[in-house]
Design an enzyme around this catalytic site. Structure first.
Site, PDB file in Angstrom:
ATOM      1  N   ASP A   1     -25.669  19.596  39.306  1.00  0.00           N
ATOM      2  CA  ASP A   1     -24.266  19.288  39.543  1.00  0.00           C
ATOM      3  C   ASP A   1     -24.057  17.772  39.557  1.00  0.00           C
ATOM      4  O   ASP A   1     -24.837  17.033  40.163  1.00  0.00           O
ATOM      5  CB  ASP A   1     -23.852  19.898  40.888  1.00  0.00           C
ATOM      6  CG  ASP A   1     -22.411  19.621  41.246  1.00  0.00           C
ATOM      7  OD1 ASP A   1     -21.524  20.119  40.532  1.00  0.00           O
ATOM      8  OD2 ASP A   1     -22.172  18.913  42.239  1.00  0.00           O
TER       9      ASP A   1
ATOM     10  N   GLU B   1     -24.871  18.613  34.306  1.00  0.00           N
ATOM     11  CA  GLU B   1     -23.439  18.388  34.207  1.00  0.00           C
ATOM     12  C   GLU B   1     -23.324  16.867  34.082  1.00  0.00           C
ATOM     13  O   GLU B   1     -23.402  16.148  35.086  1.00  0.00           O
ATOM     14  CB  GLU B   1     -22.721  18.893  35.464  1.00  0.00           C
ATOM     15  CG  GLU B   1     -21.220  18.762  35.383  1.00  0.00           C
ATOM     16  CD  GLU B   1     -20.519  19.230  36.652  1.00  0.00           C
ATOM     17  OE1 GLU B   1     -19.449  19.853  36.541  1.00  0.00           O
ATOM     18  OE2 GLU B   1     -21.041  18.970  37.760  1.00  0.00           O
TER      19      GLU B   1
END
Length: 730
Positions: A370, A408
């Site tokens: 993330d 990401e």
């Protein structure tokens, strides 16, 4: 052992002098404790069981602490420590690490542990509060006492009896992984993003109620996943988080080593790991890989107003990035109040130790990071566009260098999508694929050149030049993820409807590139609009699985699950955030289409290659050339499969709102007749005619495409006989 006794003195043995050594037999050598036995070892961090010594070693990192005290609790009293061991820096500190070793015989009934840390309190820098009971960052299992209270961690004063504690777990427990070989998928990789709880929590999930919303509940759904055809499940965050924060999605971790206890069907803290391992083992037995969505960029401790659970109390400036703004001392590149400082070596080590633990101990096959651009930030917050240290450290690790690593590739202040991201071999969530495909399917102008790039594998972002040499599979292609509309909501809402989140509809993105097909939401929607929505969903499905790269889609899209227009239900632990499995019965035709498209992709590895298609791809339009004009809404391509020992695939795409006649450019005079091509897919047709396994031969080299539809043709290619074929024919 008495309370407040220095640890080193408890390990010393005092021996009397012998009065007359000349007249006595040779005395046996004095058995003194080793330095490690007397003082403990600074590595590994956390708690380690020493089998040969029948002892526990404790180690915690705190650079600026002036004193560290180990607190040990029995289940009978979670407020007052059973043992309190103040660590002596002259004996129990090495560099920046405090440590000690305790024989199990001296632990008595101790079952849980924590720390108390004191030091100089400097505004905006240190949050030392010796009254706070602090969790070990390396705790592998976390216990929340019945009186756990988040509010007490957010204000001054003691939170004893109300703080999370580390567990001295059963050090003799073992797990049998024998006979199970972790799967690894290449051209057949299809990633399925799901939420552990939301996947089976709804009473209509068909899972036994005692296991609904748990790791064990996922195991019951493995036959469904096998039927659908997914080969990799990507679990939204499973790191332990604060159960009182309202963080349903899981992106506010408390700790990076312990699995989230509330996802276990058992309430025994020593069985949570067992249930998690059994889940992973079951997935591997079914040839399904397991990827964890991991959050290392921040913690649930938030900004200076947030709770003090662990890192803040141990050494806030040693773990977090600090800003130059006195009013907001914590740098916030995560959007959640704080950002871990990857300019610090011990922070990078903690992340790598965590990854190793999940790989080695839990047999995880990969990780999706993330807001991974935070990894690229220096200690002062600036971006390191070159060799950010953690990427080299992960690549050099013999275990981590071989797992599937997915980024990401952005944070709240930067984007490094493509070759701007320092992880050269990592896969990356391709947000450009998502946005360009959405805009094209909804009918935006000027999108044909961009969509060609995305279908081809996004070589503009991942160039395979001699200097760069990226692979097409490094692009993780997706139209939807947890973050944003579901696929059904993408074709049913023009704007977000997030009022139930409690933020006055201000949270969640406004850049959805969605189209409601003529009516907002589901109330009173016409039959024509419903039919158009189903066709648009199938169009998205086609483009996802016909594109080069690694496809990913979110759980429930295959049966039109809805979140009622909420594009950010991070705190919706209810019917909004849970999958509604009744939709599977109502939308069997969409499920069938997804299943067939996944099978088509797996049966044609020519679609998904390590490298780009290059000379095997021919681009067309309704005629022999692609219309690249600003107002164009159509294109076609033929992917030749001979180099991959595969069939030829011809795709015609009409994103225009009127029907268009396409002239098939291959298979007429030079290469045979139109009958060589068989129509497999036509998204404008109702099920089951929208996907025919055996196909229907074309009668002429033309095809009239309905408005907003996609047609896929297939032509078998004669295989060149191999030597093995020749031997078998003899």
């Amino acid at each position: 052992m008495k309370e407040d006794t220095p640890v080193n003195s408890s390990n010393l043995e005092v021996h009397p002098n012998l009065a007359d050594t000349a007249h006595s037999a040779a005395a046996p050598p004095i058995r003194r404790p080793t330095w490690e036995q007397a003082e403990g070892n600074p590595l590994p961090l956390g708690v380690k069981w020493i089998e040969e010594e029948q002892a526990f070693n404790f180690a915690v990192h705190s650079e600026h602490a002036e004193s560290v005290t180990l607190l040990l609790y029995s289940p009978a009293d979670l407020v007052n420590p059973l043992l309190t061991l103040q660590l002596d820096f002259l004996h129990n500190k090495s560099g920046r690490i405090w440590h000690c070793r305790i024989p199990v015989t001296k632990l008595r009934d101790a079952r849980y542990y924590a720390y108390s840390v004191a030091g100089e309190t400097i505004p905006q820098l240190h949050s030392f509060d010796p009254q706070k009971v602090l969790l070990d960052p390396y705790a592998k299992c976390i216990f929340f006492p019945p009186g756990f209270d988040r509010n007490l961690a957010m204000r001054e004063g003691s939170n004893a009896g109300h703080a999370p504690l580390g567990v001295l777990s059963d050090h003799r427990s073992t797990f049998d992984w024998s006979g199970i070989r972790p799967p690894y998928h290449e051209s057949d990789a299809v990633i399925y993003e799901l939420h552990v709880k939301g996947f089976t929590k709804n009473p209509n999930s068909g899972v036994d109620p005692s296991r609904a919303g748990t790791y064990a509940g996922l195991v019951e759904k493995i036959p469904y996943l096998k039927e659908l055809g997914v080969t990799v499940v990507e679990l939204m965050p499973v790191f332990q988080r604060d159960p009182q924060e309202g963080d349903y999605w899981g992106y506010m971790p408390l700790n990076f080593f312990a699995p989230h206890a509330q996802y276990a069907s058992t309430h025994r803290v020593d069985e949570q790991h067992l249930e998690f391992k059994n889940m992973v083992k079951a997935f591997h037995e079914a040839e399904i890989g397991v990827v964890l969505d991991v959050v290392y960029n921040h913690t649930c401790e938030g900004d200076y107003k947030g709770p003090i659970y662990s890192f803040k109390g141990l050494d806030s400036v040693g773990y977090y990035m600090m800003s130059s703004d006195p009013a907001n001392p914590y740098a916030n590149y995560s959007g959640t109040g704080n950002t871990l400082n990857f300019g610090q070596a011990h922070v990078r080590k903690m992340v790598i130790d965590s990854l190793r633990y999940w790989k080695r101990g839990m047999h995880i096959d990969g990780f999706r990071f993330d807001l991974a651009s935070v990894f690229s930030r220096n200690a002062d917050g600036s971006l390191n566009w070159g060799e950010a240290p953690i990427f080299s450290e992960i690549a050099a690790d013999p275990e981590l260098g071989r797992v599937r690593l997915i980024a990401e590739p952005w944070d709240t202040a930067s984007s490094q999508l493509g070759r701007g991201f320092p992880g050269l071999t990592w896969l990356q969530w391709n947000g450009r694929f998502r946005d360009d495909i959405r805009r094209f399917v909804k009918g935006d102008t000027g999108m044909v050149p961009e969509v060609m790039r995305r279908i081809y594998g996004s070589d503009d972002l991942f160039p395979d030049s001699r200097a760069d040499a990226y692979h097409a599979y490094q692009s993780v292609n997706y139209v939807t993820s947890h973050d944003g509309f579901t696929l059904y909501d993408l074709v049913s809402y023009d704007r977000k409807h997030n009022w139930q989140n409690g933020n006055n509809n201000q949270d969640g993105t406004d850049a959805n590139f969605s189209w409601n097909c003529g009516q907002e939401g589901d109330e009173g929607v016409s039959t024509a609009v419903r039919a158009l929505r189903r066709k648009q969903v199938k169009n998205f499905c086609c483009l996802l699985f016909l594109s080069n790269g690694t496809p990913m889609f979110r759980a429930g899209d295959e049966f039109l699950n809805t979140q009622f227009g909420n594009n950010n239900p991070y705190n919706q632990d209810n019917d909004i955030g849970w999958l509604d499995w009744s939709q599977l019965q109502s939308n069997k035709d969409i499920f069938r289409f997804f299943k067939k498209m996944i099978a088509l992709r797996k049966n044609h590895p020519s679609l998904s290659r390590s490298r780009f298609w290059r000379e095997d791809i021919a681009w067309y339009g309704v005629g022999p050339t692609v219309d690249l004009s600003y107002d164009s809404h159509s294109l076609a391509f033929c992917l030749h499969g001979a180099s991959q020992d595969d069939d030829d695939i011809y795709v015609m795409i009409n994103a225009y709102w009127q029907e268009l006649e396409f002239h098939i450019q291959e298979g007429s005079v030079q290469e045979g007749t139109a009958q060589e091509w068989k129509r497999i897919v036509d998204t404008a047709l109702p099920s089951p005619d929208d996907f025919l396994d055996d196909g229907i031969s074309l009668e002429r080299p033309k095809y009239l495409l309905a408005p907003r539809s996609i047609v896929v043709l297939c032509r078998p290619v004669l295989r060149q006989p191999t030597k093995s074929d020749t031997r078998e024919s003899r």
